[in-house]
Design a protein around this motif. Structure first.
Motif, PDB file in Angstrom:
ATOM      1  N   PHE A 273      -7.273  -7.314  -4.700  1.00  0.00           N
ATOM      2  CA  PHE A 273      -6.070  -6.799  -4.049  1.00  0.00           C
ATOM      3  C   PHE A 273      -6.364  -6.053  -2.747  1.00  0.00           C
ATOM      4  CE2 PHE A 273      -2.700  -3.446  -3.705  1.00  0.00           C
ATOM      5  CZ  PHE A 273      -1.695  -4.298  -3.315  1.00  0.00           C
ATOM      6  N   LYS A 274      -7.430  -5.244  -2.778  1.00  0.00           N
ATOM      7  CA  LYS A 274      -7.737  -4.455  -1.573  1.00  0.00           C
ATOM      8  C   LYS A 274      -8.003  -5.367  -0.388  1.00  0.00           C
ATOM      9  CE  LYS A 274      -9.308  -0.026  -3.280  1.00  0.00           C
ATOM     10  NZ  LYS A 274     -10.465   0.628  -3.885  1.00  0.00           N
ATOM     11  N   LYS A 275      -8.770  -6.433  -0.700  1.00  0.00           N
ATOM     12  CA  LYS A 275      -9.084  -7.405   0.352  1.00  0.00           C
ATOM     13  C   LYS A 275      -7.794  -8.054   0.870  1.00  0.00           C
ATOM     14  CE  LYS A 275     -12.986  -9.723  -0.883  1.00  0.00           C
ATOM     15  NZ  LYS A 275     -13.506 -10.965  -1.459  1.00  0.00           N
ATOM     16  N   ALA A 276      -6.973  -8.464  -0.081  1.00  0.00           N
ATOM     17  CA  ALA A 276      -5.731  -9.154   0.275  1.00  0.00           C
ATOM     18  C   ALA A 276      -4.831  -8.238   1.099  1.00  0.00           C
ATOM     19  CB  ALA A 276      -5.007  -9.600  -0.990  1.00  0.00           C
ATOM     20  N   LYS A 277      -4.840  -6.951   0.717  1.00  0.00           N
ATOM     21  CA  LYS A 277      -3.991  -5.993   1.409  1.00  0.00           C
ATOM     22  C   LYS A 277      -4.453  -5.835   2.860  1.00  0.00           C
ATOM     23  CE  LYS A 277      -1.877  -1.499   0.730  1.00  0.00           C
ATOM     24  NZ  LYS A 277      -1.908  -0.236   0.036  1.00  0.00           N
ATOM     25  N   LYS A 278      -5.768  -5.759   2.996  1.00  0.00           N
ATOM     26  CA  LYS A 278      -6.328  -5.611   4.339  1.00  0.00           C
ATOM     27  C   LYS A 278      -5.974  -6.822   5.197  1.00  0.00           C
ATOM     28  CE  LYS A 278     -10.205  -2.630   4.389  1.00  0.00           C
ATOM     29  NZ  LYS A 278     -11.556  -2.515   3.860  1.00  0.00           N
ATOM     30  N   ALA A 279      -6.151  -8.002   4.604  1.00  0.00           N
ATOM     31  CA  ALA A 279      -5.859  -9.239   5.327  1.00  0.00           C
ATOM     32  C   ALA A 279      -4.402  -9.278   5.754  1.00  0.00           C
ATOM     33  CB  ALA A 279      -6.182 -10.440   4.429  1.00  0.00           C
TER      34      ALA A 279
ATOM     35  N   ARG B 231       4.898 -10.007  -9.743  1.00  0.00           N
ATOM     36  CA  ARG B 231       3.827  -9.033  -9.599  1.00  0.00           C
ATOM     37  C   ARG B 231       2.549  -9.733  -9.114  1.00  0.00           C
ATOM     38  NH1 ARG B 231       0.166  -7.359 -13.378  1.00  0.00           N
ATOM     39  NH2 ARG B 231      -1.022  -5.562 -12.651  1.00  0.00           N
ATOM     40  N   ARG B 232       2.241 -10.887  -9.737  1.00  0.00           N
ATOM     41  CA  ARG B 232       1.029 -11.612  -9.345  1.00  0.00           C
ATOM     42  C   ARG B 232       1.131 -12.129  -7.917  1.00  0.00           C
ATOM     43  NH1 ARG B 232       1.483 -13.336 -14.786  1.00  0.00           N
ATOM     44  NH2 ARG B 232       2.507 -15.271 -14.173  1.00  0.00           N
ATOM     45  N   GLU B 233       2.327 -12.595  -7.578  1.00  0.00           N
ATOM     46  CA  GLU B 233       2.529 -13.107  -6.226  1.00  0.00           C
ATOM     47  C   GLU B 233       2.275 -11.998  -5.203  1.00  0.00           C
ATOM     48  OE1 GLU B 233       6.524 -14.018  -4.870  1.00  0.00           O
ATOM     49  OE2 GLU B 233       5.824 -15.939  -4.093  1.00  0.00           O
ATOM     50  N   ALA B 234       2.802 -10.806  -5.501  1.00  0.00           N
ATOM     51  CA  ALA B 234       2.620  -9.680  -4.584  1.00  0.00           C
ATOM     52  C   ALA B 234       1.145  -9.301  -4.464  1.00  0.00           C
ATOM     53  CB  ALA B 234       3.448  -8.488  -5.064  1.00  0.00           C
ATOM     54  N   LEU B 235       0.464  -9.332  -5.618  1.00  0.00           N
ATOM     55  CA  LEU B 235      -0.979  -9.029  -5.604  1.00  0.00           C
ATOM     56  C   LEU B 235      -1.707 -10.006  -4.693  1.00  0.00           C
ATOM     57  CD1 LEU B 235      -1.798  -8.373  -9.370  1.00  0.00           C
ATOM     58  CD2 LEU B 235      -2.079  -6.733  -7.509  1.00  0.00           C
ATOM     59  N   TYR B 236      -1.364 -11.275  -4.860  1.00  0.00           N
ATOM     60  CA  TYR B 236      -2.025 -12.328  -4.099  1.00  0.00           C
ATOM     61  C   TYR B 236      -1.780 -12.165  -2.606  1.00  0.00           C
ATOM     62  CZ  TYR B 236      -3.054 -17.039  -2.417  1.00  0.00           C
ATOM     63  OH  TYR B 236      -3.552 -18.107  -1.728  1.00  0.00           O
ATOM     64  N   GLN B 237      -0.530 -11.808  -2.285  1.00  0.00           N
ATOM     65  CA  GLN B 237      -0.167 -11.714  -0.878  1.00  0.00           C
ATOM     66  C   GLN B 237      -0.544 -10.367  -0.269  1.00  0.00           C
ATOM     67  OE1 GLN B 237       3.971 -12.656  -1.212  1.00  0.00           O
ATOM     68  NE2 GLN B 237       3.609 -14.871  -1.070  1.00  0.00           N
ATOM     69  N   GLY B 238      -1.078  -9.466  -1.126  1.00  0.00           N
ATOM     70  CA  GLY B 238      -1.494  -8.176  -0.609  1.00  0.00           C
ATOM     71  C   GLY B 238      -0.342  -7.233  -0.332  1.00  0.00           C
ATOM     72  N   ARG B 239       0.830  -7.502  -0.974  1.00  0.00           N
ATOM     73  CA  ARG B 239       1.991  -6.621  -0.777  1.00  0.00           C
ATOM     74  C   ARG B 239       2.070  -5.605  -1.911  1.00  0.00           C
ATOM     75  NH1 ARG B 239       6.706  -9.098  -2.029  1.00  0.00           N
ATOM     76  NH2 ARG B 239       5.727 -10.992  -2.758  1.00  0.00           N
ATOM     77  N   GLU B 240       2.680  -4.468  -1.633  1.00  0.00           N
ATOM     78  CA  GLU B 240       3.086  -3.571  -2.714  1.00  0.00           C
ATOM     79  C   GLU B 240       4.439  -4.084  -3.173  1.00  0.00           C
ATOM     80  OE1 GLU B 240       1.275  -1.149  -3.803  1.00  0.00           O
ATOM     81  OE2 GLU B 240      -0.139  -0.742  -2.182  1.00  0.00           O
ATOM     82  N   LEU B 241       4.628  -4.129  -4.519  1.00  0.00           N
ATOM     83  CA  LEU B 241       5.921  -4.634  -5.013  1.00  0.00           C
ATOM     84  C   LEU B 241       6.993  -3.599  -4.713  1.00  0.00           C
ATOM     85  CD1 LEU B 241       6.762  -7.201  -6.368  1.00  0.00           C
ATOM     86  CD2 LEU B 241       6.554  -6.055  -8.576  1.00  0.00           C
TER      87      LEU B 241
END
Lengths: 497, 490
Positions: A273-279, B231-241
């Protein structure tokens, strides 16, 4: 307001301390008449009440105690407390306050494996039933008391009852404690019939089972082609049940796999997640600089497997093909029995019970090999039987038994009153060559085992429910009387005249 | 912005116009209808009514000799003797010193007054009798003649799960104006519907609830899956839900638990499933028909499994008296059919046994209500009188047609007794309400004088043969043939 005919009170002996020795039942009865006091009085009061009284302990003593057919104890006693058999033996002492009952013979209560007792006639004669119908929904606690009293007086205290004798498939039958309409097991059987006809419709010469009410089931009045169709339908229902069971198992397997995969994926996503968030932050920044909207990455995952659509009838047959519930099929002719045996061959766990089975001898070998139980309904009213072909008459039970087929004796009549004749039918079968112990087994422990209640009823064992008979003679003698009928630990007051 | 506003104005203006024209048309129709069903006094606008009667039976304490009842704004505001109660100067006064005032009877269950009942669909809780009540049905008119002031209109017995019933008063031009309680309960049947046996009826009844449970379970599962996916989609996309998902209320049932149901906003539940959801949550009363004593067991079993025993009233065939101990133990109230005596023949002796059914329930301590669902000749007053004749105390017999049905319908504070705060319903009898020689002379509903026997055209025709003008059938004209020559057919 009097609603039902009450029989004269039961003659129940007051406590006889030390009378465990040979006191003839008749003498005991005479004494009961003389010494109406103490416990007998209490018994009488209990008798006038509609609800069975279970609190009082019972101490039953007899010259012969048939624990199970072939296993006899001489001069033995049974102690009944709180509805259960708590002790069986030859050296028992009656506890303080127990009601003593004595007789010649004690045995397990008779159980009719093919009856309609306990249910309302509308449901018994209904043709509008299906595999998911519960016969217990048709329980009639206000049914004709006189009929149930007759049954109790002949020692038939348990039945495997079903509704829809005229229905192709009539759903779950139940094991009942008939005097109180108490359900012992609500899904004891699945019932089907090949060539069933609604009662009263076919004339008696076609010979149904000629019960006292004159109802009959004439398999003749349905066309042979229709009967083949009925077998086909039954087999396709079984196949649908099989498919449903397989689909369910498959779904459960897939679901478990999917859940495991998703759990892994989730963990992975959380870790990244951290990586994805940064990206994403970078992407947002870039997009802002370019004056564009942020393009989210497309997320993909496997879809959750879909549960098979619920179907009550298929679910019912799924239980049948998996052997959870035995399937009772009413079939009389050799052709149908053979066809049925052949077409149910693929269902390895199916527990098939043939009811009726007039011409079952023609397939005795297959029946033995497949372990199929046959409920024989010997009918003294119609010599020659309902089919005529290959009909051994009253010796059917004996010949099937000789061929190694598991035989039960039942009545199979739309009239619940027919179950009254059960011990007589068993006696007739003995007269026509059936071993005496096998005949008793066919109306006690045999039905209990076939319909999965052997751990509760059918034999006189410690820990079993107290469904017992105290008799004045051999259980299969027509001159024997029921001195006391005990149903679920309670004395049935109407059983003794 | 200003553009939008003016546009809306135009639209609403047009709507207003068309509404007005419809209204005027409606008024003409209403006017025509009013000729037939107009109140005896055009007193709909009178806000205050005072009723003076020789005797007032309040059913809320002792009867009052020379009593006064004041009704203001459709509600009773005072009941007392003429010394105690002051009549407002602007009240319309109904002065009947020879008559007996009575709170009026309450019909706890009736399947009349409706145009046609659904008997095709087995399970149809989404239907409502509102759509089939016929305000000009003769039944309502006759109810006034028999002193019935409110009735619970429910679908017939030939059903599995029928539609929702409604409590109405027997007067009004539209169903809305008759309405007392819109969602009075759902009718169900434990007795076999035509074409079913007891076994399959019970199967269908249980099945209705099992279907609901499966529907709700699936709904929760779908929601849960959707949330997890988001939730998983948000995790993948790096978003906070973001944002809180809309929340519903947890299931309130006593018998059921559906884990995670609070995730579902109530508005998402299908309106076809919603009424049964209300039943299992105890928000919707149930009226369960039992055609035999054995059906009572089915009814209680289904109610117990689904947690609505407390909100169920049994509607009984008279043979059900045999289940009285079972009913007593379950603590439910019953509604009896209008044939109060049950007869049967002993199968062995052939002796005929007659049982007076209300007495059985009275002696067993089961709250029972009378009903006149099939026959106006056996209306509530007559049945209550029969009960008294059979040895039931007068108060209990009267209660069976007033306070017991009122409490079954949840209207205890509104009908069944004359007391301050109750609905302004008063029935004036010529004598004692339970006497065969008494008749209903006047009925006041919500303070409006709606029935006067001296102006009842049907009664007039019955007593002196006068027919209302315009209703005498003319002699049919003689048939002169259709102008075709018979020889054509040969």
């Amino acid at each position: 307001m009097r609603t039902s005919y009450q029989r004269p009170q039961a003659a129940i002996a007051p406590t006889f301390r030390g009378a465990a020795s040979a006191l003839a039942a008749t003498a005991a009865l005479a004494m009961a008449a003389l010494h109406l006091g103490g416990n007998a009085q209490a018994g009488q009061e209990a008798g006038s009440d509609a609800e069975p009284v279970r609190s009082q302990a019972l101490f039953l003593t007899a010259k012969r105690l048939i624990v199970s057919p072939g296993n006899v104890l001489e001069n033995a006693s049974v102690l009944v407390e709180d509805g259960k058999i708590t002790a069986v033996g030859t050296d028992l002492k009656a506890p303080e306050g127990a009601q003593a009952i004595q007789g010649e013979v004690i045995c397990a209560a008779f159980m009719d494996p093919w009856s309609t007792a306990g249910f309302d006639t509308g449901s018994v004669n209904s043709r509008d039933l299906n595999a998911a119908t519960m016969a217990t929904d048709a329980l009639d606690p206000y049914g004709e008391k006189a009929v149930l009293e007759e049954l109790a007086a002949s020692g038939v205290l348990l039945t495997r009852s079903q509704v829809g004798l005229a229905s192709d498939i009539s759903g779950f039958g139940a094991v009942l404690r008939t005097p109180s309409a108490e359900v012992v097991l609500e899904d004891a059987s699945m019932s089907a019939a090949i060539g069933a006809e609604s009662p009263g419709f076919s004339p008696d010469q076609f010979g149904g089972r000629g019960g006292p009410q004159g109802f009959s089931f004439g398999p003749q009045s349905i066309d042979p082609i229709d009967r083949i169709g009925q077998i086909d339908k039954l087999v396709s229902e079984l196949a649908a049940g099989q498919k449903y069971a397989e689909d369910m198992a498959e779904y459960e397997k897939e679901l478990a796999e999917w859940k495991a995969a998703i759990a892994d994926k989730e963990k992975e996503l959380e870790d990244d997640f951290k990586k994805a968030k940064k990206a994403r932050e970078k992407a947002v920044k870039d997009a802002e600089e370019d004056g564009e909207e942020v393009k989210e990455k497309k997320y993909k995952e496997d879809r959750r497997p879909r549960e098979p659509r619920y179907d009550a009838e298929k679910a019912a047959f799924a239980r049948v093909v998996q052997g959870e519930v035995p399937m009772v099929v009413h079939a009389e002719r050799a052709l149908e029995i053979r066809d049925l045996l052949r077409s149910t061959e693929p269902f390895k766990r199916l527990r098939l019970v043939i009811a009726g089975g007039t011409s079952a001898l023609a397939c005795k070998k297959e029946l033995r090999e497949r372990g199929v139980t046959v409920i024989v309904a010997p009918s003294p009213a119609n010599p020659g039987g309902p089919v005529g072909e290959l009909d051994p008459g009253l010796s059917l039970a004996a010949e099937l038994d000789a061929a190694g087929v598991n035989v039960l004796i039942g009545t199979g009549n739309a009239s619940a009153l027919a179950s009254r004749d059960l011990p007589l039918l068993a006696a007739l079968a003995v007269g026509h060559g059936l071993d005496r112990d096998t005949a008793l087994r066919a109306i006690t422990s045999g039905p209990a085992a076939t319909f999965d209640v052997a751990d509760q009823v059918g034999t006189v064992k410690r820990g079993h429910a107290a469904d017992l008979l105290v008799l004045s003679g051999d259980p299969l003698s027509s001159s024997s009387r029921v001195l006391a009928a005990i149903s679920g630990g309670a004395v049935v007051p109407q059983a003794t005249k | 912005m200003s553009f939008t506003t003016s546009f809306q104005n135009t639209r609403s203006g047009r709507a207003l116009l068309s509404a007005a024209s419809r209204l005027s048309m409606g008024a003409t129709v209403l006017g025509a209808a009013a000729l037939f069903v107009a109140p005896v006094h055009a007193s709909a606008q009178v806000a205050k009514t005072a009723i003076k009667a020789g005797k007032v039976i309040t059913l809320n304490g002792e009867p009052i000799e020379n009593g006064i009842i004041i009704i203001e704004g459709g509600r009773v505001t005072a009941v007392g003797s003429q010394e105690d109660v002051q009549i407002p100067w602007d009240a319309e006064v109904v002065d009947q010193p020879g008559m007996t005032a009575f709170p009026g009877f309450v019909e706890s269950h009736v399947s009349r007054g409706i145009d046609r009942e659904n008997e095709t669909l087995d399970v149809a809780p989404f239907l409502n009798v509102r759509d089939s009540i016929d305000p000009v049905n003769f039944y309502f008119e006759d109810a006034l003649r028999n002193g019935i002031v409110v009735m619970n209109v429910q679908q017939g017995n030939d059903t599995v799960v029928a539609g929702q019933g409604m409590v109405v008063k027997p007067y009004g031009m539209t169903v809305e104006s008759m309405m007392v309680k819109p969602r009075a309960g759902i009718k169900m049947s434990a007795a076999p519907k035509r074409g079913k046996s007891r076994a399959t009826q019970a199967q269908a009844l249980r099945g209705a609830f099992e279907d609901l449970k499966r529907y709700l379970d699936e709904m929760v599962q779908r929601k849960k899956d959707g949330d997890d996916y988001d939730r998983r989609e948000a995790l993948y996309q790096g978003r906070e839900l973001e944002g809180e998902a809309a929340k519903g209320k947890a299931l309130q049932s006593e018998a059921w638990t559906i884990e995670g149901f609070e995730r579902i906003p109530r508005g998402e539940v299908d309106e076809k499933q919603e009424p049964l959801l209300h039943v299992i949550e105890g928000k919707m009363p149930v009226f369960m028909w039992c055609g035999s004593a054995a059906d009572v067991h089915t009814a209680l079993r289904v109610a117990d499994t689904n947690g609505f025993t407390k909100h169920m009233t049994l509607v009984l065939d008279n043979s059900c008296w045999k289940a009285a101990p079972k009913i007593k133990a379950a603590g439910v109230s019953v509604i009896l059919e209008d044939n109060l005596a049950h007869r049967e023949r002993d199968p062995i002796t052939g002796e005929e046994i007659e049982t007076f059914v209300p007495k059985v329930f009275h002696d067993a301590g089961v709250p029972f209500a009378l009903s006149s669902s099939t026959d106006s000749n056996r209306s509530l007053w007559f049945q209550a009188a029969q009960c008294v004749a059979a040895g039931i105390p007068r108060e209990a017999a009267l209660a069976a047609a007033t306070s017991v049905p009122a409490s079954i319908l949840g209207l205890s504070d509104r009908v069944g007794a004359l007391k301050s705060g109750a609905d302004g319903h008063v029935v004036l009898f010529s004598g004692d309400p339970l006497s065969v020689t008494s008749v209903v002379e006047h009925v006041i509903l919500d303070g409006v004088h709606v029935y006067d026997r001296s102006k009842d055209v049907r009664v007039q025709q019955l007593t002196d043969g006068t027919r209302p003008p315009g209703t005498v059938a003319e002699e049919p004209e003689e048939y002169e043939g259709d102008g075709e020559d018979d020889s054509d057919n040969q």
